[in-house]
Design a protein around this motif. Structure first.
Motif, short mmCIF file in Angstrom:
data_model
loop_
_atom_site.label_atom_id
_atom_site.label_comp_id
_atom_site.label_asym_id
_atom_site.label_seq_id
_atom_site.Cartn_x
_atom_site.Cartn_y
_atom_site.Cartn_z
N ARG A 56 0.78 -1.46 0.14
CA ARG A 56 -0.40 -0.53 0.12
C ARG A 56 1.01 1.04 -0.27
NH1 ARG A 56 -2.92 -3.48 3.37
NH2 ARG A 56 -2.20 -2.71 5.18
N ALA A 57 2.05 0.95 0.68
CA ALA A 57 3.35 2.41 0.74
C ALA A 57 3.31 2.69 -0.90
CB ALA A 57 4.01 2.24 1.75
N ALA A 58 3.99 2.05 -1.30
CA ALA A 58 4.46 1.03 -2.35
C ALA A 58 3.01 2.38 -3.28
CB ALA A 58 5.39 0.26 -3.25
N ASP A 59 1.94 1.81 -3.72
CA ASP A 59 0.98 2.34 -4.39
C ASP A 59 0.95 3.19 -4.12
OD1 ASP A 59 0.79 -0.38 -4.46
OD2 ASP A 59 -1.01 -0.87 -3.59
N MET A 60 1.08 4.25 -2.87
CA MET A 60 0.81 5.66 -2.64
C MET A 60 2.11 6.21 -3.16
SD MET A 60 -1.83 6.34 -0.83
CE MET A 60 -3.01 4.96 -1.69
N MET A 61 3.60 5.59 -3.27
CA MET A 61 4.39 5.99 -4.01
C MET A 61 4.18 6.33 -5.07
SD MET A 61 7.43 7.49 -3.25
CE MET A 61 8.00 8.84 -4.67
N LYS A 62 4.18 5.19 -5.98
CA LYS A 62 3.89 5.47 -7.57
C LYS A 62 2.61 7.02 -7.98
CE LYS A 62 4.74 0.48 -7.84
NZ LYS A 62 3.92 -0.54 -8.32
N ALA A 63 1.75 6.89 -7.43
CA ALA A 63 0.47 7.75 -6.93
C ALA A 63 0.90 9.02 -6.95
CB ALA A 63 -0.86 7.45 -6.28
N ILE A 64 1.69 9.66 -5.66
CA ILE A 64 2.83 10.65 -5.73
C ILE A 64 3.18 11.03 -7.65
CG2 ILE A 64 4.74 12.06 -5.14
CD1 ILE A 64 3.51 10.29 -2.16
N LEU A 65 4.30 9.84 -7.91
CA LEU A 65 4.99 10.01 -8.74
C LEU A 65 3.88 9.99 -9.96
CD1 LEU A 65 7.52 7.52 -8.26
CD2 LEU A 65 8.26 10.32 -7.83
N LEU A 66 2.95 9.93 -9.83
CA LEU A 66 2.32 10.11 -11.40
C LEU A 66 1.69 11.44 -11.84
CD1 LEU A 66 0.90 8.59 -13.77
CD2 LEU A 66 -1.50 8.01 -11.75
N ILE A 67 1.13 11.64 -10.38
CA ILE A 67 0.60 13.38 -10.06
C ILE A 67 2.06 14.35 -10.40
CG2 ILE A 67 0.01 14.93 -8.55
CD1 ILE A 67 -1.65 13.14 -7.01
#
Length: 77
Positions: A56-67
């Motif tokens: 879940r933490a990795a998914d949030m990091m990916k979302a940040i990078l996507l934004i």
């Protein structure tokens, strides 16, 4: 998405990452206690529970990078 909105979302995601990694750290501590107490099989079973909060933490990091990349047009630092 404007920068102010993106900053709010990114801040929320970072808070979520902190929560998830805190949960993972708590799980690791519990596993360490079991291992130090000689119950290695239980420690291994416990430590396997780190996978979900870490993912879940990795998914949030990916979302940040996507934004950052797709919505704000910022490249890597």
């Amino acid at each position: 998405m404007d920068r102010k909105a993106a900053n709010s979302v990114i801040t929320a995601f970072i808070s979520r990452i902190e929560k998830e990694l805190g949960e993972a750290a708590s799980i690791a501590k519990a596993a360490r206690v079991c291992a130090k107490g000689g119950n290695t099989p239980k420690a291994i079973k416990i430590v396997m529970d780190i996978e979900d909060p870490a993912r879940r933490a990795a998914d949030m990091m990916k979302a940040i990078l996507l934004i950052r990349h797709e919505l704000l047009g910022d490249g890597p630092d």
